[in-house]
Write a protein that holds these residues in place. Sequence first.
Motif, PDB file in Angstrom:
ATOM      1  N   VAL A 292      -4.294  -9.734   7.210  1.00  0.00           N
ATOM      2  CA  VAL A 292      -3.473  -9.871   6.000  1.00  0.00           C
ATOM      3  C   VAL A 292      -2.202  -9.033   6.151  1.00  0.00           C
ATOM      4  CG1 VAL A 292      -4.679  -7.991   4.790  1.00  0.00           C
ATOM      5  CG2 VAL A 292      -3.455  -9.737   3.480  1.00  0.00           C
ATOM      6  N   PRO A 293      -1.032  -9.594   5.818  1.00  0.00           N
ATOM      7  CA  PRO A 293       0.206  -8.811   5.884  1.00  0.00           C
ATOM      8  C   PRO A 293       0.150  -7.609   4.943  1.00  0.00           C
ATOM      9  CG  PRO A 293       0.697 -11.152   5.790  1.00  0.00           C
ATOM     10  CD  PRO A 293      -0.766 -11.019   5.523  1.00  0.00           C
ATOM     11  N   ILE A 294       0.622  -6.473   5.444  1.00  0.00           N
ATOM     12  CA  ILE A 294       0.645  -5.231   4.674  1.00  0.00           C
ATOM     13  C   ILE A 294       2.047  -4.659   4.730  1.00  0.00           C
ATOM     14  CG2 ILE A 294      -0.273  -2.882   4.473  1.00  0.00           C
ATOM     15  CD1 ILE A 294      -2.763  -3.842   5.969  1.00  0.00           C
ATOM     16  N   ILE A 295       2.546  -4.210   3.577  1.00  0.00           N
ATOM     17  CA  ILE A 295       3.797  -3.471   3.536  1.00  0.00           C
ATOM     18  C   ILE A 295       3.480  -2.080   2.983  1.00  0.00           C
ATOM     19  CG2 ILE A 295       5.324  -5.459   3.432  1.00  0.00           C
ATOM     20  CD1 ILE A 295       5.428  -5.263   0.452  1.00  0.00           C
ATOM     21  N   PHE A 296       4.063  -1.048   3.617  1.00  0.00           N
ATOM     22  CA  PHE A 296       3.653   0.331   3.387  1.00  0.00           C
ATOM     23  C   PHE A 296       4.817   1.154   2.872  1.00  0.00           C
ATOM     24  CE2 PHE A 296       2.368   4.465   5.770  1.00  0.00           C
ATOM     25  CZ  PHE A 296       1.868   5.018   4.595  1.00  0.00           C
ATOM     26  N   GLY A 297       4.676   1.677   1.647  1.00  0.00           N
ATOM     27  CA  GLY A 297       5.739   2.479   1.063  1.00  0.00           C
ATOM     28  C   GLY A 297       5.217   3.781   0.501  1.00  0.00           C
ATOM     29  N   GLY A 298       6.107   4.506  -0.166  1.00  0.00           N
ATOM     30  CA  GLY A 298       5.739   5.753  -0.806  1.00  0.00           C
ATOM     31  C   GLY A 298       6.343   6.967  -0.120  1.00  0.00           C
ATOM     32  N   PRO A 299       6.735   7.975  -0.901  1.00  0.00           N
ATOM     33  CA  PRO A 299       7.314   9.189  -0.316  1.00  0.00           C
ATOM     34  C   PRO A 299       6.227  10.052   0.315  1.00  0.00           C
ATOM     35  CG  PRO A 299       7.083   9.447  -2.673  1.00  0.00           C
ATOM     36  CD  PRO A 299       6.672   8.030  -2.367  1.00  0.00           C
ATOM     37  N   GLY A 300       6.617  10.895   1.253  1.00  0.00           N
ATOM     38  CA  GLY A 300       5.691  11.878   1.809  1.00  0.00           C
ATOM     39  C   GLY A 300       4.674  11.315   2.774  1.00  0.00           C
ATOM     40  N   LYS A 301       5.072  10.343   3.594  1.00  0.00           N
ATOM     41  CA  LYS A 301       4.146   9.810   4.600  1.00  0.00           C
ATOM     42  C   LYS A 301       3.908  10.866   5.684  1.00  0.00           C
ATOM     43  CE  LYS A 301       6.077   5.142   4.074  1.00  0.00           C
ATOM     44  NZ  LYS A 301       7.330   5.552   3.384  1.00  0.00           N
ATOM     45  N   THR A 302       2.655  11.090   6.026  1.00  0.00           N
ATOM     46  CA  THR A 302       2.335  12.016   7.107  1.00  0.00           C
ATOM     47  C   THR A 302       2.457  11.321   8.459  1.00  0.00           C
ATOM     48  OG1 THR A 302      -0.019  11.469   7.179  1.00  0.00           O
ATOM     49  CG2 THR A 302       0.675  13.152   5.573  1.00  0.00           C
ATOM     50  N   ASP A 303       2.453  12.117   9.525  1.00  0.00           N
ATOM     51  CA  ASP A 303       2.476  11.537  10.867  1.00  0.00           C
ATOM     52  C   ASP A 303       1.258  10.638  11.085  1.00  0.00           C
ATOM     53  OD1 ASP A 303       4.773  12.938  11.277  1.00  0.00           O
ATOM     54  OD2 ASP A 303       3.959  14.315  12.783  1.00  0.00           O
ATOM     55  N   ASP A 304       0.089  11.082  10.616  1.00  0.00           N
ATOM     56  CA  ASP A 304      -1.122  10.277  10.782  1.00  0.00           C
ATOM     57  C   ASP A 304      -0.995   8.946  10.053  1.00  0.00           C
ATOM     58  OD1 ASP A 304      -2.384  12.088  12.397  1.00  0.00           O
ATOM     59  OD2 ASP A 304      -3.635  12.950  10.816  1.00  0.00           O
ATOM     60  N   GLU A 305      -0.356   8.967   8.876  1.00  0.00           N
ATOM     61  CA  GLU A 305      -0.193   7.720   8.135  1.00  0.00           C
ATOM     62  C   GLU A 305       0.766   6.775   8.856  1.00  0.00           C
ATOM     63  OE1 GLU A 305      -1.023   8.569   3.474  1.00  0.00           O
ATOM     64  OE2 GLU A 305       0.798   9.481   4.294  1.00  0.00           O
ATOM     65  N   ILE A 306       1.843   7.309   9.395  1.00  0.00           N
ATOM     66  CA  ILE A 306       2.789   6.463  10.115  1.00  0.00           C
ATOM     67  C   ILE A 306       2.138   5.886  11.370  1.00  0.00           C
ATOM     68  CG2 ILE A 306       4.972   6.453  11.391  1.00  0.00           C
ATOM     69  CD1 ILE A 306       5.929   8.632   9.384  1.00  0.00           C
ATOM     70  N   LYS A 307       1.430   6.728  12.110  1.00  0.00           N
ATOM     71  CA  LYS A 307       0.721   6.239  13.300  1.00  0.00           C
ATOM     72  C   LYS A 307      -0.351   5.229  12.909  1.00  0.00           C
ATOM     73  CE  LYS A 307       1.459  10.498  15.957  1.00  0.00           C
ATOM     74  NZ  LYS A 307       0.812  11.721  16.496  1.00  0.00           N
ATOM     75  N   GLY A 308      -1.047   5.501  11.795  1.00  0.00           N
ATOM     76  CA  GLY A 308      -2.061   4.570  11.322  1.00  0.00           C
ATOM     77  C   GLY A 308      -1.473   3.233  10.930  1.00  0.00           C
ATOM     78  N   ALA A 309      -0.297   3.273  10.312  1.00  0.00           N
ATOM     79  CA  ALA A 309       0.367   2.019   9.939  1.00  0.00           C
ATOM     80  C   ALA A 309       0.708   1.199  11.180  1.00  0.00           C
ATOM     81  CB  ALA A 309       1.628   2.324   9.137  1.00  0.00           C
ATOM     82  N   ILE A 310       1.166   1.893  12.224  1.00  0.00           N
ATOM     83  CA  ILE A 310       1.496   1.194  13.478  1.00  0.00           C
ATOM     84  C   ILE A 310       0.228   0.641  14.115  1.00  0.00           C
ATOM     85  CG2 ILE A 310       2.439   1.495  15.799  1.00  0.00           C
ATOM     86  CD1 ILE A 310       4.286   3.681  14.601  1.00  0.00           C
ATOM     87  N   THR A 311      -0.812   1.454  14.165  1.00  0.00           N
ATOM     88  CA  THR A 311      -2.083   1.045  14.785  1.00  0.00           C
ATOM     89  C   THR A 311      -2.697  -0.143  14.053  1.00  0.00           C
ATOM     90  OG1 THR A 311      -2.512   3.316  15.500  1.00  0.00           O
ATOM     91  CG2 THR A 311      -4.388   1.812  15.429  1.00  0.00           C
ATOM     92  N   HIS A 312      -2.615  -0.129  12.729  1.00  0.00           N
ATOM     93  CA  HIS A 312      -3.204  -1.206  11.928  1.00  0.00           C
ATOM     94  C   HIS A 312      -2.242  -2.388  11.755  1.00  0.00           C
ATOM     95  CE1 HIS A 312      -6.997   0.671  10.762  1.00  0.00           C
ATOM     96  NE2 HIS A 312      -6.340   1.806  10.619  1.00  0.00           N
ATOM     97  N   GLN A 313      -1.163  -2.376  12.501  1.00  0.00           N
ATOM     98  CA  GLN A 313      -0.217  -3.500  12.544  1.00  0.00           C
ATOM     99  C   GLN A 313       0.322  -3.872  11.160  1.00  0.00           C
ATOM    100  OE1 GLN A 313      -2.621  -6.381  14.763  1.00  0.00           O
ATOM    101  NE2 GLN A 313      -1.528  -5.801  16.624  1.00  0.00           N
TER     102      GLN A 313
ATOM    103  N   VAL B 202       0.838  -1.195   0.000  1.00  0.00           N
ATOM    104  CA  VAL B 202       0.000   0.000   0.000  1.00  0.00           C
ATOM    105  C   VAL B 202       0.874   1.246   0.000  1.00  0.00           C
ATOM    106  CG1 VAL B 202      -1.797  -1.247   1.271  1.00  0.00           C
ATOM    107  CG2 VAL B 202      -0.152   0.172   2.525  1.00  0.00           C
ATOM    108  N   ALA B 203       0.240   2.391  -0.319  1.00  0.00           N
ATOM    109  CA  ALA B 203       0.994   3.641  -0.380  1.00  0.00           C
ATOM    110  C   ALA B 203       0.251   4.793   0.271  1.00  0.00           C
ATOM    111  CB  ALA B 203       1.316   3.985  -1.829  1.00  0.00           C
ATOM    112  N   SER B 204      -0.722   4.485   1.134  1.00  0.00           N
ATOM    113  CA  SER B 204      -1.441   5.533   1.856  1.00  0.00           C
ATOM    114  C   SER B 204      -2.208   4.891   3.004  1.00  0.00           C
ATOM    115  CB  SER B 204      -2.425   6.269   0.941  1.00  0.00           C
ATOM    116  OG  SER B 204      -3.530   5.424   0.630  1.00  0.00           O
ATOM    117  N   LEU B 205      -2.645   5.725   3.939  1.00  0.00           N
ATOM    118  CA  LEU B 205      -3.488   5.219   5.027  1.00  0.00           C
ATOM    119  C   LEU B 205      -4.820   4.737   4.478  1.00  0.00           C
ATOM    120  CD1 LEU B 205      -3.991   4.699   8.003  1.00  0.00           C
ATOM    121  CD2 LEU B 205      -4.624   7.114   8.276  1.00  0.00           C
ATOM    122  N   GLY B 206      -5.319   5.414   3.449  1.00  0.00           N
ATOM    123  CA  GLY B 206      -6.554   4.962   2.822  1.00  0.00           C
ATOM    124  C   GLY B 206      -6.437   3.548   2.290  1.00  0.00           C
TER     125      GLY B 206
END
Length: 396
Positions: free
Chosen positions: A87-108, A71-75
């Motif tokens: 389901v395993p998720i890997i998260f990439g892409g430039p310009g991650k916001t703080d909310d996206e990083i926190k969301g990635a952690i929260t959504h494991q 994926v490349a966004s919190l959406g």
Amino acid sequence: MNNVIETIRHLSVNSDQPICAYLYDLQTLKNHVLKVTEALPANCEMFYAMKANSETSILKAVYPLVSGFEVASLGEIKKARAISPTVPIIFGGPGKTDDEIKGAITHQVQLIHVESIQELQRIAWMAEQLKTTVSILLRVNLIGPFPSATLHMAGIPTQFGIAEDQMDDAIRFALSRSSLKLMGFHFHSVSNQLDANSHLQLIRLYIQKVKQWKKRYNLSISYVNAGGGIGVNYENLAQQFDWNTFTNRLKELLEKENFQDTKLIFECGRFLTASCGYYAVEVLDIKENHGKTFVVVRGGTQHFRLPVSWQHNHPFEIIPIEKWTYPFPRKGVQQTNITIVGQLCTPKDVFAKDVFVHHLRIGDIILFRYTGAYGWAISHHDFLSHPHPKHIYLDT
């Protein structure tokens, strides 16, 4: 494809509006993804790059057949979690916001691909605030050299990844923070690669770089993400990337490099879903201007932006439709070159230029093939506020 054509003919007979629809053959999709994943060497995983097509029916179809979603966004994270809470998720892409990083952690999220040293610092700081440890891959923008491809994300100035000459600083910082767990490296250097041997050379380069960093820092890593980048040949649909040759030689390469104990991740999108999609549009008008024949169809690049974005003639077939309700003659052309355009008020609304057709009439259907990736997903849907196309999912 027969079920697609039958569906289009049924739509034409039973509709009083010009045909404009995306159709997705889900059984073709599942068969293709299964063949792709089954051919991978034992220590390789295939993640689906959701950016290519994140429609729910597509995600549900590929979910049981891949190792997870890229994926490349919190959406997109939320879309993946709607399919499966685990389901395993890997998260990439430039310009991650703080909310996206926190969301990635929260959504494991399983792995975060880190795009810069500053982003690395923010992830470490936020993980410390949340009293957790985040597993990361460092995305590397290698110097090269790279094989030719349609797009390059590395080896030239781009916004992607950490420059190779900054990797020592990035590795040292990652190892110095208890809130970070350096699991490996992420490479995604080219896009729409069509040559299997060239792609193997790229994988070999990745492995050699990783070995250097492992030795220099005594690293124990679990993953190398080779990215996506495997392409689709829109100019010749019969001549596609040779996946079987690639995977057979990849197995030999991994054995030769003694690299079977590290997971090699692929994150393909276009290569998995493009062939299952069709964009069907009815011919509204045929006209001549300054010696050129223009075919105007219901729809446009606000639905399917890929051809104008990539500046290519998109492959299509013509489905003859006998329905004609007007009291005047039906215009058609024979044995001539046409340019296919949409309804938008811009000369850039073009699907194919100066392509030869044997026979075409107003009211026939033009069926664009290989539209299952980067079609609807990248298009400016509401420009001029034309109706959206139908989306039809066939699973037989």
